[in-house]
Design a protein around this motif. Structure first.
Motif, mmCIF file in Angstrom:
data_model
loop_
_atom_site.group_PDB
_atom_site.id
_atom_site.type_symbol
_atom_site.label_atom_id
_atom_site.label_comp_id
_atom_site.label_asym_id
_atom_site.label_seq_id
_atom_site.Cartn_x
_atom_site.Cartn_y
_atom_site.Cartn_z
ATOM 1 N N ASP A 218 -14.504 -7.601 -2.835
ATOM 2 C CA ASP A 218 -14.107 -8.967 -3.173
ATOM 3 C C ASP A 218 -12.662 -9.018 -3.650
ATOM 4 O OD1 ASP A 218 -16.470 -10.172 -2.481
ATOM 5 O OD2 ASP A 218 -17.151 -10.562 -4.527
ATOM 6 N N ALA A 219 -12.310 -8.109 -4.538
ATOM 7 C CA ALA A 219 -10.961 -8.107 -5.104
ATOM 8 C C ALA A 219 -9.910 -7.901 -4.006
ATOM 9 C CB ALA A 219 -10.838 -7.025 -6.169
ATOM 10 N N ARG A 220 -10.154 -6.925 -3.131
ATOM 11 C CA ARG A 220 -9.194 -6.643 -2.053
ATOM 12 C C ARG A 220 -9.155 -7.776 -1.028
ATOM 13 N NH1 ARG A 220 -6.072 -2.574 -4.148
ATOM 14 N NH2 ARG A 220 -7.410 -0.926 -4.998
ATOM 15 N N TRP A 221 -10.292 -8.416 -0.778
ATOM 16 C CA TRP A 221 -10.348 -9.558 0.154
ATOM 17 C C TRP A 221 -9.511 -10.723 -0.380
ATOM 18 C CZ3 TRP A 221 -11.639 -10.929 4.947
ATOM 19 C CH2 TRP A 221 -11.994 -12.253 5.231
ATOM 20 N N HIS A 222 -9.636 -10.987 -1.667
ATOM 21 C CA HIS A 222 -8.864 -12.077 -2.250
ATOM 22 C C HIS A 222 -7.372 -11.749 -2.278
ATOM 23 C CE1 HIS A 222 -12.302 -14.514 -3.058
ATOM 24 N NE2 HIS A 222 -12.875 -13.613 -3.840
ATOM 25 N N ARG A 235 -7.065 -10.216 8.144
ATOM 26 C CA ARG A 235 -7.315 -10.181 6.702
ATOM 27 C C ARG A 235 -8.325 -9.082 6.363
ATOM 28 N NH1 ARG A 235 -9.467 -15.279 2.925
ATOM 29 N NH2 ARG A 235 -9.450 -14.144 0.926
ATOM 30 N N TRP A 236 -9.362 -8.933 7.200
ATOM 31 C CA TRP A 236 -10.368 -7.887 6.956
ATOM 32 C C TRP A 236 -9.764 -6.494 7.128
ATOM 33 C CZ3 TRP A 236 -14.889 -7.594 4.671
ATOM 34 C CH2 TRP A 236 -15.739 -6.511 4.914
ATOM 35 N N ARG A 237 -8.961 -6.320 8.168
ATOM 36 C CA ARG A 237 -8.307 -5.027 8.351
ATOM 37 C C ARG A 237 -7.398 -4.689 7.165
ATOM 38 N NH1 ARG A 237 -8.264 -2.511 13.274
ATOM 39 N NH2 ARG A 237 -9.084 -3.623 15.096
ATOM 40 N N ALA A 241 -7.815 -1.450 4.780
ATOM 41 C CA ALA A 241 -6.717 -0.514 4.523
ATOM 42 C C ALA A 241 -6.515 -0.316 3.026
ATOM 43 C CB ALA A 241 -5.444 -1.023 5.186
ATOM 44 N N ALA A 242 -6.605 -1.410 2.265
ATOM 45 C CA ALA A 242 -6.436 -1.314 0.814
ATOM 46 C C ALA A 242 -7.587 -0.528 0.187
ATOM 47 C CB ALA A 242 -6.358 -2.715 0.208
ATOM 48 N N MET A 243 -8.801 -0.733 0.682
ATOM 49 C CA MET A 243 -9.956 0.019 0.181
ATOM 50 C C MET A 243 -9.801 1.512 0.479
ATOM 51 S SD MET A 243 -12.361 -1.981 -1.250
ATOM 52 C CE MET A 243 -13.947 -1.176 -0.982
ATOM 53 N N THR A 244 -9.326 1.817 1.673
ATOM 54 C CA THR A 244 -9.116 3.215 2.048
ATOM 55 C C THR A 244 -8.057 3.854 1.155
ATOM 56 O OG1 THR A 244 -9.732 2.757 4.345
ATOM 57 C CG2 THR A 244 -8.478 4.758 3.935
ATOM 58 N N ASP A 245 -6.987 3.135 0.900
ATOM 59 C CA ASP A 245 -5.944 3.647 0.011
ATOM 60 C C ASP A 245 -6.485 3.896 -1.392
ATOM 61 O OD1 ASP A 245 -4.128 3.511 2.066
ATOM 62 O OD2 ASP A 245 -3.209 1.622 1.412
ATOM 63 N N ALA A 246 -7.502 3.138 -1.773
ATOM 64 C CA ALA A 246 -8.108 3.302 -3.102
ATOM 65 C C ALA A 246 -9.139 4.426 -3.136
ATOM 66 C CB ALA A 246 -8.766 1.990 -3.532
ATOM 67 N N GLY A 247 -9.349 5.079 -1.988
ATOM 68 C CA GLY A 247 -10.225 6.255 -1.974
ATOM 69 C C GLY A 247 -11.583 6.067 -1.334
ATOM 70 N N SER A 253 -12.348 3.160 11.925
ATOM 71 C CA SER A 253 -11.519 1.963 11.826
ATOM 72 C C SER A 253 -11.696 1.045 13.045
ATOM 73 C CB SER A 253 -10.038 2.345 11.678
ATOM 74 O OG SER A 253 -9.609 3.131 12.782
ATOM 75 N N ALA A 254 -12.137 1.606 14.167
ATOM 76 C CA ALA A 254 -12.355 0.791 15.356
ATOM 77 C C ALA A 254 -13.465 -0.240 15.142
ATOM 78 C CB ALA A 254 -12.705 1.677 16.550
ATOM 79 N N ARG A 255 -14.340 0.019 14.155
ATOM 80 C CA ARG A 255 -15.449 -0.899 13.883
ATOM 81 C C ARG A 255 -15.054 -2.008 12.909
ATOM 82 N NH1 ARG A 255 -19.418 -0.306 17.393
ATOM 83 N NH2 ARG A 255 -20.883 -1.178 15.881
ATOM 84 N N TRP A 256 -13.918 -1.863 12.257
ATOM 85 C CA TRP A 256 -13.531 -2.846 11.240
ATOM 86 C C TRP A 256 -13.330 -4.238 11.837
ATOM 87 C CZ3 TRP A 256 -9.186 0.427 8.450
ATOM 88 C CH2 TRP A 256 -9.801 1.517 7.811
#
Length: 271
Positions: A218-222, A235-237, A241-247, A253-256
């Motif tokens: 939710d936080a990264r989506w907003h 926006r979802w991609r 990416a931000a979630m991945t950077d957070a670990g 990624s092709a499914r995102w």
């Protein structure tokens, strides 16, 4: 001597295209792609209509023309109704292939079948059970799988825009959680909390892994709202990416672009 099916009759809610998200995931799964000739897929608890089993076959047959789908239901009336639908298919009165390798029978968690299935799809089946009932149900179904087979157990909303499912191996051990969302109508990712599988639906509370996942989504989506003019997929991609950077490990990624992510079970396992 014949035995009674194991389990409880479900609500029977069925809608055309409701399970499209999980179907396309199964179609690409290694378990099906690499299975020996004539793989069997079981649609357990298909509900008031046999349409989900017919749709499942149509989607899987594009990649595995030799696949067979068996729909199982506890309620004899539902089996009779689905069998009548299949007769219409055979007569060419539907959009499904008249020679679709689909059949229907009475059965529950014991999975009566002519051979061990490569995939068991049990969707919207365990919602009416208690969380404590889940391990035994997984164990019983997984024990019937063919070598290398998988159980796909999950839940979705009535029109299939919000889905979540667990992949379980033949050893009855859960491997991953997948969340799949319709991006064009998405307000926030935590809508998935309402459709989590029974093993997790009561775990969306502080201190649990699935709560941490949905909260950060939710936080990264907003935060990614700034790229909304470029569309929901972008926006979802950006969120992924931000979630991945957070670990977070979020699957291929092709499914995102499909509004889908897959996390290892260890990340969300009940604590």
């Amino acid at each position: 001597m014949a035995t009674s099916p194991v389990g409880q009759i479900t609500r029977g809610t069925t809608n055309t295209n409701r399970l499209r998200r999980v179907d396309r995931w199964i179609a690409r799964h290694r378990a099906l792609r690499t299975a020996p000739v004539d793989p069997l897929v079981v649609d357990l608890g298909y509900g008031a209509s046999g349409v989900t089993a017919l749709e499942l076959h149509a989607r899987l047959a594009r990649l595995r023309p030799d696949v067979t789908v068996l729909g199982l239901e506890i309620d004899p009336a539902r089996v009779a109704r689905a069998t009548a639908q299949l007769a219409d298919v055979r007569e060419g009165r539907t959009d499904f292939s008249p020679d679709a390798r689909v059949s229907f029978a009475r059965g529950g968690f014991e999975l009566p079948a002519p051979r061990r299935p490569t995939v068991v799809r049990a969707f919207n089946v365990l919602r009416q059970y208690g969380e404590s009932d889940v391990p035994a149900a997984w164990d019983r179904m997984a024990s019937r799988l063919a070598p290398g087979g998988i159980l796909v157990e999950g839940t979705c909303d009535e029109i299939g825009r919000v889905s979540a499912w667990v992949e379980v191996g033949a050893d009855a051990a859960p491997r991953s959680l997948t969340v799949s969302l319709h991006l064009a109508s998405l307000q926030q990712p935590s809508i998935a909390a309402e459709r989590l599988p029974k093993a997790l639906i009561h775990r969306n509370v502080p201190g649990e892994g699935v709560h941490a996942l949905l909260s950060e989504l939710d936080a990264r989506w907003h935060q990614a709202a700034v790229v909304s003019p470029f569309g929901a997929v972008h926006r979802w991609r950006t969120t992924m990416a931000a979630m991945t950077d957070a670990g977070w490990s979020l699957g291929p990624s092709a499914r995102w672009r499909l509004g889908e992510l897959t996390v290892p079970w260890a990340a969300v396992a009940p604590r």
